[in-house]
Scaffold this motif. Structure first.
Motif, PDB file in Angstrom:
ATOM      1  N   UNK A   2       0.891  -1.505  -0.356  1.00 51.07           N
ATOM      2  CA  UNK A   2      -0.526   0.279  -0.122  1.00 51.07           C
ATOM      3  C   UNK A   2       0.863   1.548  -0.234  1.00 51.07           C
ATOM      4  N   UNK A   3       1.990   1.349   0.786  1.00 52.00           N
ATOM      5  CA  UNK A   3       2.661   2.351   0.775  1.00 52.00           C
ATOM      6  C   UNK A   3       3.482   2.420  -1.300  1.00 52.00           C
ATOM      7  N   UNK A   4       3.966   1.034  -1.398  1.00 49.61           N
ATOM      8  CA  UNK A   4       4.582   1.118  -3.315  1.00 49.61           C
ATOM      9  C   UNK A   4       3.208   1.934  -3.527  1.00 49.61           C
ATOM     10  N   UNK A   5       2.344   1.393  -3.328  1.00 49.04           N
ATOM     11  CA  UNK A   5       0.851   2.330  -4.791  1.00 49.04           C
ATOM     12  C   UNK A   5       0.830   3.654  -4.019  1.00 49.04           C
ATOM     13  N   UNK A   6       1.085   4.289  -2.694  1.00 49.21           N
ATOM     14  CA  UNK A   6       0.524   5.890  -2.488  1.00 49.21           C
ATOM     15  C   UNK A   6       1.737   6.384  -3.261  1.00 49.21           C
ATOM     16  N   UNK A   7       3.476   5.584  -3.325  1.00 50.02           N
ATOM     17  CA  UNK A   7       4.055   6.459  -3.831  1.00 50.02           C
ATOM     18  C   UNK A   7       3.995   6.339  -4.850  1.00 50.02           C
ATOM     19  N   UNK A   8       4.176   5.262  -5.892  1.00 47.60           N
ATOM     20  CA  UNK A   8       3.867   5.114  -7.420  1.00 47.60           C
ATOM     21  C   UNK A   8       2.746   6.304  -7.719  1.00 47.60           C
ATOM     22  N   UNK A   9       1.798   6.109  -7.418  1.00 49.72           N
ATOM     23  CA  UNK A   9       0.941   7.219  -7.286  1.00 49.72           C
ATOM     24  C   UNK A   9       0.934   8.942  -7.220  1.00 49.72           C
ATOM     25  N   UNK A  10       1.495   9.229  -6.349  1.00 50.03           N
ATOM     26  CA  UNK A  10       2.199  10.038  -6.402  1.00 50.03           C
ATOM     27  C   UNK A  10       2.888  10.758  -7.528  1.00 50.03           C
ATOM     28  N   UNK A  11       4.169   9.444  -8.161  1.00 53.20           N
ATOM     29  CA  UNK A  11       5.134  10.224  -8.935  1.00 53.20           C
ATOM     30  C   UNK A  11       4.195  10.166  -9.916  1.00 53.20           C
ATOM     31  N   UNK A  12       2.489  10.151 -10.248  1.00 55.03           N
ATOM     32  CA  UNK A  12       2.268  10.782 -11.112  1.00 55.03           C
ATOM     33  C   UNK A  12       1.357  11.175 -10.953  1.00 55.03           C
ATOM     34  N   UNK A  13       1.017  12.377  -9.871  1.00 56.31           N
ATOM     35  CA  UNK A  13       0.879  13.602 -10.243  1.00 56.31           C
ATOM     36  C   UNK A  13       2.137  14.692 -10.156  1.00 56.31           C
ATOM     37  N   UNK A  14       3.404  14.608 -10.585  1.00 59.18           N
ATOM     38  CA  UNK A  14       4.173  15.488 -10.133  1.00 59.18           C
ATOM     39  C   UNK A  14       4.449  15.551 -12.393  1.00 59.18           C
ATOM     40  N   UNK A  15       4.150  17.141 -10.929  1.00 58.32           N
ATOM     41  CA  UNK A  15       4.427  18.009 -12.861  1.00 58.32           C
ATOM     42  C   UNK A  15       6.148  17.353 -13.526  1.00 58.32           C
ATOM     43  N   UNK A  16       6.267  16.305 -15.009  1.00 58.38           N
ATOM     44  CA  UNK A  16       7.186  16.522 -15.455  1.00 58.38           C
ATOM     45  C   UNK A  16       7.956  17.780 -15.576  1.00 58.38           C
ATOM     46  N   UNK A  17       9.920  17.892 -15.611  1.00 56.91           N
ATOM     47  CA  UNK A  17       9.508  19.242 -16.143  1.00 56.91           C
ATOM     48  C   UNK A  17      10.441  18.968 -17.342  1.00 56.91           C
ATOM     49  N   UNK A  18      10.496  18.322 -18.152  1.00 58.53           N
ATOM     50  CA  UNK A  18      10.781  18.785 -19.603  1.00 58.53           C
ATOM     51  C   UNK A  18      10.171  16.836 -20.151  1.00 58.53           C
ATOM     52  N   UNK A  19      10.273  16.601 -21.338  1.00 57.71           N
ATOM     53  CA  UNK A  19       9.591  15.278 -22.161  1.00 57.71           C
ATOM     54  C   UNK A  19      10.287  14.036 -21.343  1.00 57.71           C
ATOM     55  N   UNK A  20      11.468  14.027 -21.192  1.00 57.78           N
ATOM     56  CA  UNK A  20      12.544  12.945 -20.859  1.00 57.78           C
ATOM     57  C   UNK A  20      11.916  12.509 -19.749  1.00 57.78           C
ATOM     58  N   UNK A  21      11.489  13.304 -18.690  1.00 58.06           N
ATOM     59  CA  UNK A  21      10.748  13.236 -17.238  1.00 58.06           C
ATOM     60  C   UNK A  21       9.329  13.235 -17.825  1.00 58.06           C
TER      61      UNK A  21
END
Lengths: 525, 216
Positions: free
Chosen positions: A387-406
């Protein structure tokens, strides 16, 4: 195969040997039954083999001479049968080594090609790569049937499949290449140091007079050729890097470090003149005589080719980049990677105990309590990690990528992590029947696909949640109070107060929604 | 009319509500219940201005916050945008001055406004008179602190009403002094416009920052 090169090329010698059916390896004197095995032995054990393709070519040529006998009798080499067990005359005694059943026509009877034991057909169905000595050989072997035991016995075998560790091979190849690279870098760096030291020295000697300044440039360029031998450019008609033809518009230049002839086309950036003080500043780790020539008024430039710039500066830049702070997305990725390592370690343990208990069920033995406790503990631990994994992976999902590769990285992580969760959740989702509900309260692991946006960052501690709830409660109370004050003010016709109070009510309301958002699913109502 | 936002801060049961009630309603209740959240009251006063013939009318919008720890999270909402803050402590309770100091600290840190008038008020002066002197905080100690932090300071009694009116009056004067230039400039502009015989739309509206009108 390189047999001819190793043993005497005289074909009669080898053929005589092969008639005796015993050949000794010329290097380690190990005995072999036929030439082909010796060849294989030489190729693999003594690393005399060339790459597969070229060795095949040699084989086809050499067969006419040294292997002529082999070709007739033994077109396809057979695996060694030394270990093979012979079936007993008494048919009742022929039991499968795996299932212990008596073998007959319908079950079949096969030797495991690896260990040689007799098996029924069902228990000898795996295939692995074996060499002619019937030993496991993942690289040069061919596919043979084997029993389950031999299949699992292979080095590197685990529950997930076969792992062949090629790290050492890879490291050795890499290290030799890196060595070359480092030598080259050292050579170039030494040249750079000599160049810069020499030029500053010439400059210091000549800077005081104007006449000398004119002479200085000639002296410097003469000096440059003494450090690096410049390639003779008369025969060169094309740039060494971009291969463009030199001409009136594209002039020849020399790299001051490697001496190659290159162009100075701006579009290909084959070479570029770099001011000495810039060079100094970027390579401050090198032992220059004069560390600080910024104070000097030296405006000399060194022309370097792209390759040399790459060798000298890219490594340095990379090191500097490593020192910088990691992007948020990578930090988060690291944490889910660590979590996945934990989960990968926990799950096999969980499965082991589960199967142990389940096996016990078949034989009607009651599961040991310590096992059950361990099972419960492992399950809870894995669930928590997931569940922690799930949480963190979803946090990654809503980070605003700063560039194309991100953005691409983010997409990949998203796909990989959701796959991972689904895969790992499966064995945990079905609560084993053995864990009775008293011992293990059914844990609600919630993985709803659609959650409120604000929930995703809900990593608040219990203490924080408590204080936020408290604050929310106070806000609601106060809102109610203000509302009654507004009503009172209205009846008393104090409308100026109403405006102030309503302003405050709105403020309270905004703050309440803000906290509500922070709390997400942890809030009430 | 000038309108100022004023907030009362301080430990619980130091007499914030009593001071406000003395000022607004000129009454005192021995058995006042503790405030919930924050109460709102308003009061107008008149002060004499040197340059002007007529008195200046000042309206205070007073937010009387609860001192209990539970309501601490509400305070920022009320001291934000405040023109003045009354930090109250109890002369008979040493701890209440410590609390007052922390409020002053918070105000200085969180409110960026340079013009914010902070008034340190020691309450329950009536208990420090006569034979039964319950005083626990020396005047000199509080005064030194106030001077160090550049605060206004006085000791009052909400029960007897001693010093309460003066607190608000001095706040009003101080605020008026700091806003005076703005106000005068505005007034002069209006006068100028009138001389020019043109209509000033602003002149039609109530003066200064009073957003309310008769039928809002």
């Amino acid at each position: 195969m390189v047999l001819d090169n190793v043993i005497s090329p005289n074909p009669s010698f080898t053929s005589v040997e092969s008639e005796f059916e015993n050949i000794n390896c010329p290097i380690c004197s190990k005995e072999f039954h036929d030439l082909q095995r010796l060849n294989k032995h030489l190729d693999t054990d003594h690393k005399l083999g060339l790459s597969t393709q070229s060795s095949n070519e040699i084989t086809s040529q050499s067969r006419d001479t040294s292997l002529s006998l082999q070709r007739d009798s033994n077109e396809k080499a057979h695996i060694s049968r030394v270990r093979w067990k012979k079936p007993s005359r008494n048919l009742k005694e022929n039991k499968c080594h795996g299932c212990k059943r008596i073998m007959n026509k319908s079950t079949g009877m096969v030797n495991c090609r690896s260990c040689g034991e007799l098996f029924c057909r069902i228990h000898c169905r795996n295939i692995i790569k074996l060499n002619l000595e019937a030993d496991y050989d993942p690289i040069d072997g061919s596919w043979y049937h084997c029993c389950n035991e031999c299949f699992k016995k292979r080095p590197g075998y685990n529950d997930f499949g076969q792992v062949n560790d090629l790290t050492t091979d890879f490291v050795s190849v890499r290290s030799s290449k890196n060595e070359d690279k480092k030598l080259r870098q050292l050579q170039l760096e030494n040249r750079l140091i000599r160049l810069i030291d020499g030029i500053t020295e010439i400059y210091l000697r000549n800077k005081d007079s104007i006449v000398a300044a004119f002479r200085m440039n000639i002296e410097i360029s003469r000096f440059e050729t003494t450090v690096t031998a410049w390639k003779d450019d008369t025969a060169v008609s094309r740039c060494n890097i971009c291969l463009k033809q030199f001409g009136l518009l594209l002039r020849k230049h020399h790299c001051r470090l490697c001496g190659e002839v290159i162009c100075d086309d701006g579009t290909t950036a084959c070479s570029s003149p770099i001011p000495i003080n810039v060079l100094l500043r970027t390579t401050q780790d090198l032992p220059y005589k004069m560390k600080n020539i910024d104070s000097l008024d030296l405006e000399h430039e060194l022309r370097l080719c792209r390759n040399c710039i790459q060798i000298i500066f890219v490594g340095r830049k990379f090191k500097q980049d490593l020192l910088q702070k990691k992007a948020l997305i990578l930090e988060k990725y690291e944490s889910i990677h660590n979590l996945s390592l934990v989960i990968d370690k926990l799950l096999p343990q969980f499965k082991d105990i589960l199967s142990k208990i389940e096996n016990g069920k078949d034989t009607n033995t009651l599961p040991v309590e310590s096992d059950i406790r361990e099972l419960t503990r492992l399950r809870e631990k894995s669930l928590r990690s997931l569940s922690t994994y799930n949480n963190v992976s979803r946090q990654i999902g809503i980070i605003n990528p700063t560039n194309g590769s991100e953005k691409r990285i983010q997409e990949s992580i998203k796909i990989a992590s959701s796959k991972y969760i689904n895969e790992k959740m499966l064995p945990l989702k079905t609560i084993p029947a053995i864990l009775n509900p008293l011992m293990n309260k059914p844990q609600e692991i919630d993985l709803p696909q659609t959650k409120k946006f604000s929930d995703l960052f809900n990593t608040l501690s219990i203490k924080e949640i408590k204080s936020l709830r408290e604050e929310l409660m106070v806000l609601k109370e106060q809102s109610f109070m203000i509302q009654t004050m507004i009503d009172a003010a209205k009846t008393q016709r104090k409308f100026d107060e109403v405006t102030t109070l309503e302003g405050n009510l709105k403020e309270l309301h905004d703050r309440a929604t803000e906290i509500q958002g922070k709390l997400g699913s942890e809030g009430f109502e | 009319m000038l309108q100022f936002k004023l907030v009362l801060l301080g430990d619980s049961s130091v007499g914030k509500s009593s001071i406000v009630h003395r000022f607004v309603k000129d009454s005192f209740d021995e058995l006042r219940e503790s405030t919930i959240g924050a109460a709102f009251l308003s009061q107008t006063i008149k002060i004499k201005a040197e340059e002007q013939e007529e008195d200046v009318v000042i309206k205070f919008e007073i937010w009387d916050t609860a001192g209990q720890e539970r309501y601490k999270s509400l305070a920022p909402m009320y001291y934000r945008n405040a023109n003045a803050a009354l930090v109250v402590y109890d002369l008979t309770q040493k701890d209440s001055l410590v609390k007052a100091r922390s409020w002053v600290e918070e105000l200085k840190n969180k409110v960026g406004d340079e013009d914010l008038v902070i008034f340190l008020v020691g309450n329950k002066l009536d208990l420090c008179e006569g034979e039964e002197d319950l005083r626990a905080v020396d005047t000199s100690e509080a005064k030194a602190y106030a001077e160090e932090q550049n605060l206004l300071f006085t000791e009052v009694s909400a029960k007897t009403g001693q010093g309460v009116k003066e607190v608000f009056r001095s706040i009003g004067e101080k605020l008026y002094a700091s806003k005076k230039d703005e106000i005068l400039a505005k007034k002069n502009r209006e006068l100028g416009n009138r001389v020019n015989n043109s209509v000033d739309i602003n002149a039609q509206r109530p003066s200064t920052n009073d957003t309310t009108t008769c039928c809002s």
